[in-house]
Structures are given as C-alpha cells and as structure tokens.
Write a protein that holds these residues in place. Structure first.
Motif, PDB file in Angstrom:
ATOM      1  N   HIS A   1      33.035 -37.576   6.934  1.00  0.00           N
ATOM      2  CA  HIS A   1      32.473 -37.526   8.284  1.00  0.00           C
ATOM      3  C   HIS A   1      31.193 -36.695   8.327  1.00  0.00           C
ATOM      4  O   HIS A   1      30.215 -37.068   9.009  1.00  0.00           O
ATOM      5  CB  HIS A   1      33.521 -36.951   9.238  1.00  0.00           C
ATOM      6  CG  HIS A   1      33.150 -37.039  10.677  1.00  0.00           C
ATOM      7  ND1 HIS A   1      32.344 -36.098  11.298  1.00  0.00           N
ATOM      8  CD2 HIS A   1      33.447 -37.964  11.638  1.00  0.00           C
ATOM      9  CE1 HIS A   1      32.173 -36.428  12.559  1.00  0.00           C
ATOM     10  NE2 HIS A   1      32.833 -37.550  12.805  1.00  0.00           N
TER      11      HIS A   1
ATOM     12  N   THR B   1      27.386 -37.956   9.437  1.00  0.00           N
ATOM     13  CA  THR B   1      26.621 -37.262  10.483  1.00  0.00           C
ATOM     14  C   THR B   1      25.253 -36.818   9.972  1.00  0.00           C
ATOM     15  O   THR B   1      24.241 -36.879  10.695  1.00  0.00           O
ATOM     16  CB  THR B   1      27.425 -36.064  10.991  1.00  0.00           C
ATOM     17  OG1 THR B   1      28.722 -36.500  11.432  1.00  0.00           O
ATOM     18  CG2 THR B   1      26.721 -35.371  12.141  1.00  0.00           C
TER      19      THR B   1
ATOM     20  N   ASP C   1      33.172 -45.682  13.727  1.00  0.00           N
ATOM     21  CA  ASP C   1      33.805 -44.683  14.585  1.00  0.00           C
ATOM     22  C   ASP C   1      33.265 -43.292  14.284  1.00  0.00           C
ATOM     23  O   ASP C   1      33.113 -42.465  15.194  1.00  0.00           O
ATOM     24  CB  ASP C   1      35.319 -44.713  14.381  1.00  0.00           C
ATOM     25  CG  ASP C   1      35.945 -45.998  14.899  1.00  0.00           C
ATOM     26  OD1 ASP C   1      35.297 -46.678  15.716  1.00  0.00           O
ATOM     27  OD2 ASP C   1      37.067 -46.337  14.462  1.00  0.00           O
TER      28      ASP C   1
ATOM     29  N   ASP D   1      29.664 -43.203  15.774  1.00  0.00           N
ATOM     30  CA  ASP D   1      29.720 -43.253  17.230  1.00  0.00           C
ATOM     31  C   ASP D   1      28.366 -43.666  17.813  1.00  0.00           C
ATOM     32  O   ASP D   1      27.739 -42.933  18.594  1.00  0.00           O
ATOM     33  CB  ASP D   1      30.157 -41.896  17.792  1.00  0.00           C
ATOM     34  CG  ASP D   1      30.496 -41.977  19.277  1.00  0.00           C
ATOM     35  OD1 ASP D   1      30.681 -43.111  19.769  1.00  0.00           O
ATOM     36  OD2 ASP D   1      30.544 -40.911  19.914  1.00  0.00           O
TER      37      ASP D   1
ATOM     38  N   ARG E   1      30.671 -51.862  17.113  1.00  0.00           N
ATOM     39  CA  ARG E   1      31.968 -52.082  16.475  1.00  0.00           C
ATOM     40  C   ARG E   1      31.971 -53.430  15.785  1.00  0.00           C
ATOM     41  O   ARG E   1      31.062 -54.256  15.996  1.00  0.00           O
ATOM     42  CB  ARG E   1      33.094 -52.022  17.503  1.00  0.00           C
ATOM     43  CG  ARG E   1      33.035 -53.137  18.545  1.00  0.00           C
ATOM     44  CD  ARG E   1      34.226 -53.095  19.477  1.00  0.00           C
ATOM     45  NE  ARG E   1      34.162 -54.136  20.486  1.00  0.00           N
ATOM     46  CZ  ARG E   1      34.581 -55.388  20.315  1.00  0.00           C
ATOM     47  NH1 ARG E   1      35.093 -55.767  19.135  1.00  0.00           N
ATOM     48  NH2 ARG E   1      34.488 -56.278  21.289  1.00  0.00           N
TER      49      ARG E   1
ATOM     50  N   ASP F   1      29.273 -47.970  25.713  1.00  0.00           N
ATOM     51  CA  ASP F   1      28.089 -47.566  24.955  1.00  0.00           C
ATOM     52  C   ASP F   1      27.785 -46.103  25.280  1.00  0.00           C
ATOM     53  O   ASP F   1      27.244 -45.777  26.343  1.00  0.00           O
ATOM     54  CB  ASP F   1      26.905 -48.468  25.321  1.00  0.00           C
ATOM     55  CG  ASP F   1      25.716 -48.216  24.387  1.00  0.00           C
ATOM     56  OD1 ASP F   1      24.699 -48.889  24.581  1.00  0.00           O
ATOM     57  OD2 ASP F   1      25.814 -47.346  23.491  1.00  0.00           O
ATOM     58  N   ARG F   2      28.117 -45.224  24.365  1.00  0.00           N
ATOM     59  CA  ARG F   2      27.911 -43.803  24.590  1.00  0.00           C
ATOM     60  C   ARG F   2      26.602 -43.293  23.984  1.00  0.00           C
ATOM     61  O   ARG F   2      26.361 -42.108  23.934  1.00  0.00           O
ATOM     62  CB  ARG F   2      29.096 -43.020  24.012  1.00  0.00           C
ATOM     63  CG  ARG F   2      30.367 -43.191  24.821  1.00  0.00           C
ATOM     64  CD  ARG F   2      31.536 -42.508  24.169  1.00  0.00           C
ATOM     65  NE  ARG F   2      32.023 -43.279  23.045  1.00  0.00           N
ATOM     66  CZ  ARG F   2      33.068 -42.903  22.298  1.00  0.00           C
ATOM     67  NH1 ARG F   2      33.690 -41.779  22.571  1.00  0.00           N
ATOM     68  NH2 ARG F   2      33.477 -43.650  21.297  1.00  0.00           N
ATOM     69  N   ARG F   3      25.792 -44.198  23.410  1.00  0.00           N
ATOM     70  CA  ARG F   3      24.499 -43.802  22.838  1.00  0.00           C
ATOM     71  C   ARG F   3      23.382 -44.476  23.622  1.00  0.00           C
ATOM     72  O   ARG F   3      22.772 -45.453  23.184  1.00  0.00           O
ATOM     73  CB  ARG F   3      24.438 -44.160  21.361  1.00  0.00           C
ATOM     74  CG  ARG F   3      25.489 -43.480  20.495  1.00  0.00           C
ATOM     75  CD  ARG F   3      25.430 -41.965  20.648  1.00  0.00           C
ATOM     76  NE  ARG F   3      24.163 -41.415  20.257  1.00  0.00           N
ATOM     77  CZ  ARG F   3      23.935 -40.835  19.082  1.00  0.00           C
ATOM     78  NH1 ARG F   3      24.911 -40.713  18.209  1.00  0.00           N
ATOM     79  NH2 ARG F   3      22.736 -40.345  18.801  1.00  0.00           N
TER      80      ARG F   3
END
Length: 480
Positions: free
Chosen positions: A114, A118, A141, A144, A148, A188-190
């Motif tokens: 992870h 990042t 995931d 993020d 998907r 959509d969190r971006r």
C-alpha cells in the motif's frame, strides 16, 4: 488351569484352523503396485511441470528479451528517440526539484504494498507518468482514484478508441482487445483528477483509463503527470507492436519524458496488495471438484460402514471335553490343597441343582438393598425348607450340608418346644435318615473342610462324605 492337567484333542492335520477375514496377499500386492505406479506418475508429472515452467533467464515483457512475448523492440525504439530506458525491481527515489520527470512502467502492480502504491500516486502529482499494466481491484482500492474493474467487459473485437485522448486518436485502431476493463466507480472521491476511458465501450467499460490531476491543484503550478491504467500488455510485446496502431499508442503513452523505468517487482513479495494464497490461485472448477470428491468419499464411507456382513465362525484352536475340564479343575484343587474351595464349589452346584428340581428361582442380582451383588443361587431359607420338607431331614442338617458354616443367619428365631413337637409329628411316617459313610458325621460336615490343623486324609474323607451326601440329597429331591 495348568497345561499338565488338560489333555487336548490331537490335531486333524497340519492345516491351520484360523480363518483370514481380510484381503488376501495377492490383493494386498496388487494394491501396493497400484499405489506405487500412481505415485511414480504423480512424481513424473510434477517434474515435467517444473521443467516446462522453469524460467529461461528472461521473463515475459522483459526489455532485454527478443522473444515474441518480450519488449525489446519497444525499448530499442524508445532509446532511438533519445529516451533512457532502464530495468528495475524496486521503485526509484523521488525526482528532485531540478531533476527531469520520468515515466514509470510497473508490471504486476499487485506485488506492491500500500505504501509503494501511494508513493507512485504522489509521483504522478509531482509530474511523472505512471503506467500500471493489468491493475486489479486490490490496486485500485489502494489507490482510491475513483476507478474499478468493469463487470461487463467489452467485446474482444472492439479496438476503436471512442475517446478524445490525443494519443488514442492518433493511433486509431489497436489490438488492445483483451485483458481487464475499467469503468468509473459509483462514488467518485477524486474530484481533483479527470478521467478518460478509451478502447471498448466507454464509459461502461474501457481497456485504457488515463487519470490526469487538475493543473490548478498541482503543487508549484508545474506540469502534471498522469496515471495510466492499461488493461493488457499485449500491444507492448515484440509480437504485436507492429500491428495496427499499437506502436503509435505505446510511444504516445511512454515517450512523454526523457527517462523511463521498466519496473518488475519481485514475485516473492508477501505484503503485496494483490498477493494471493495457493487456494486462491486454484481455478473455481478445481474447488468444486474437490468438494464433490469429499462428498463422494463421505457417502462411500457411510455406504460401506453400514455393510457389516455375515458373522464369521472361527473354530477353536483345541477341543477340550467337559469331563477333562472337570478332571483338570479337580487336579488343580488337589495340588493346591484347596479343600475349602472344592467344598464350596460342590455346595454351590448342589444348591443350584436342588433349586431347579424344587422349582425355586435362582437369584442373580444384589443380595439385598444395602449389599453388593452376590453370587447366583436360590434363597437359602426357602431352599433349606423345601429340601427338608421333601427329604424328611431336619432343617439344621440340610443347612449344614448345603452351606456348611456359611449358612446365612435366620431372619426369625428358631422353633421352640411346640415347633419341635410339630416337626416330630409331621415326620413320624417318613423313612429314617440314610446312614452316613464311615468316618463322616453331620457334626464333621458342619464346618468348612480343609480347616487348619485337620489331617489331609481325614479332610479328604470329609469332602468325599460331603459329595456323597449332596448326591444323595439330589437323588431324594429328584425322586430318582
């Protein structure tokens, strides 16, 4: 019982009397051969698979390999354009403020953890291009970025761009038709990154996804990099690079910077977001087959377990006659001088026979409410009274004969003078008591034979007299 006191019957022949109830030796040998052959076949299969899957020194998509599945042709074209191409297994350090930006191509991104993913995303914000080949759900995931995997992949024959990406419109139709397909996530969190979906059926499913950070959100106001999700690496190989517009699309995606790092993470990374166990690597059909085999074995065990089969008669190794058994037991008593035990055995046998002739029940349960389970035998009071009534002898004499000194105590007081007169009146017409053998008397029979201090000859005579008296009682009660 000693072996010297028992005579066995001569054997009928050299044939053994034991019966074999299991599988015979030929069946056991055949089963062992079958197991050995199957084991050898399994070992050979494993060896063949190991040899066939052994690495030949260069993995697929290796920029040094000239094989059809290598990527040497693409690397040489990029070098001819002045781009420095290098291979690595780990992520390079961040480019400094004065250093040029670069392109990072990551094969098998699921092997990264992870933190490494990042770090790649942060390099995109610093101006570098990151190309992830065949990224799965675990990678998406971890990043993020609002993308998907698509549940409905596009047709394998659809290689048209259908997007406004300049590199895609320049390349036109390509062979990017296999692999994974991407779509926009439901949430959509971006919002600070724009998404372009190409090749397939965008926006429902596309085999190429390009995410570009917002220029206004880039630190320092410099040139932004981009994150490229490539569903398949087939167009990068030596075999497909010259087909359709594959070369134009590959150069457009990878030639934006002067440096390119071709990163292949090590396969033994245990902390990768996409690492899977051996069970996860098995196809779904194998798991279903294993489950069916387990159910079949359980049903087979239940089926075979209920078939007990007929009972098997096993002959005795030797045949001993009943008379020889009695004679051998008597000799054991004689050798051990166990006259008290012999007398007790004679009395017990006589009591059972007399009770059967008299029709009295023979108890086999507990002797009383507070006592433990006693030996089998009739009720003493009822037996003595019945035998005394049928033989005409006094109860005390019968009790001494049948029980010796072990006669159970009376539950009621003995008869008084009136009772003795009644006994004499009731037995006046009966025949007189039989004469005792010489050397024997009721008084001598009242105590246990073989007591300490008695002479062996006298004790044997008392025991013989007891046996004769018990036999006489048996005859009188049976009416023989």
């Amino acid at each position: 019982m000693s072996a010297a006191g028992v005579r066995t019957a001569p054997a009928a022949g050299p044939t053994s009397t034991a019966l074999r109830v299991g599988p015979g030796r030929p069946a056991v040998r055949r089963g062992a051969w079958v197991v050995a052959v199957l084991g050898v076949l399994v070992v050979l299969l494993l060896v063949i698979l190991g040899v066939a899957s052994r690495s030949t020194g260069s993995d697929a998509l290796d920029i040094r390999a000239a094989r059809p599945d290598g990527a040497r042709a693409l690397a040489e074209i990029l070098r001819a354009r002045g781009i420095a191409v290098s291979a690595a297994q780990t992520l390079p350090a961040h480019a400094g403020a004065g250093e040029p930006r670069r392109t990072l191509v990551v094969l098998e991104p699921g092997r990264l953890n992870h933190d490494e993913l990042t770090d790649l995303l942060s390099q995109v914000w610093q101006g570098s291009d990151v190309v992830l080949v065949a990224a799965g759900d675990a990678v998406l995931d971890a990043l993020d970025v609002g993308v998907r995997l698509s549940d409905d992949p596009p047709s394998a024959q659809d290689g048209v761009p259908r997007c406004a990406l300049p590199e895609a419109t320049t390349a036109g139709s390509t062979t990017l038709r296999g692999g994974r397909a991407y779509t926009r996530a439901e949430t959509d969190r971006r919002a600070d990154m724009s998404l372009l979906l190409c090749y397939g059926n965008p926006p429902a499913a596309a085999r190429l996804a390009v995410l570009t950070p917002d220029v206004a959100a880039v630190p320092g106001g410099g040139q932004s990099g981009r994150l490229v999700l490539l569903g398949s690496a087939g167009l990068l190989t030596n075999q497909e690079l010259d087909q359709d517009g594959n070369a134009a699309l590959a150069l457009g995606l990878l030639a934006r910077h002067s440096g390119l790092s071709w990163i292949t993470p090590v396969a033994d990374a245990s902390d990768g977001v996409g690492s899977r166990s051996l069970v996860d690597l098995l196809p779904a059909g194998v798991r279903v087959a294993c489950l069916q085999v387990i159910v079949l074995l359980v049903l087979l065990a239940l089926w075979r377990g209920r078939r007990l089969g007929p009972p098997v008669a096993e002959p005795l190794p030797v045949v001993v006659r009943a008379a020889e058994t009695v004679e051998g037991r008597g000799r054991l008593y004689a050798v051990a001088r166990a006259r008290d035990r012999a007398a007790d055995a004679l009395r017990a046998g006589a009591r059972v026979r007399l009770a059967e002739r008299s029709g009295l029940p023979v108890r086999s349960g507990p002797a009383g409410p507070a006592g433990p389970a006693g030996p089998a035998g009739p009720d003493p009071i009822s037996l003595v009274a019945s035998v005394a009534e049928r033989t005409g002898r006094s109860p005390s004499e019968i009790g001494s004969l049948l029980y010796g000194s072990g006669m159970p105590p009376r539950s009621h007081p003995g008869p008084g003078p009136v009772g003795h007169i009644v006994d004499q009146v009731q037995t006046r017409d009966l025949p007189p008591s039989p004469k005792w053998p010489s050397g024997a008397s009721p008084g001598a029979l009242a105590g246990p034979p073989g007591r300490r201090g008695a002479k062996p000859g006298r004790a044997d005579a008392d025991l013989l007299a007891l046996a004769l008296a018990l036999d006489d009682l048996d005859r009188q009660v049976g009416g023989r």
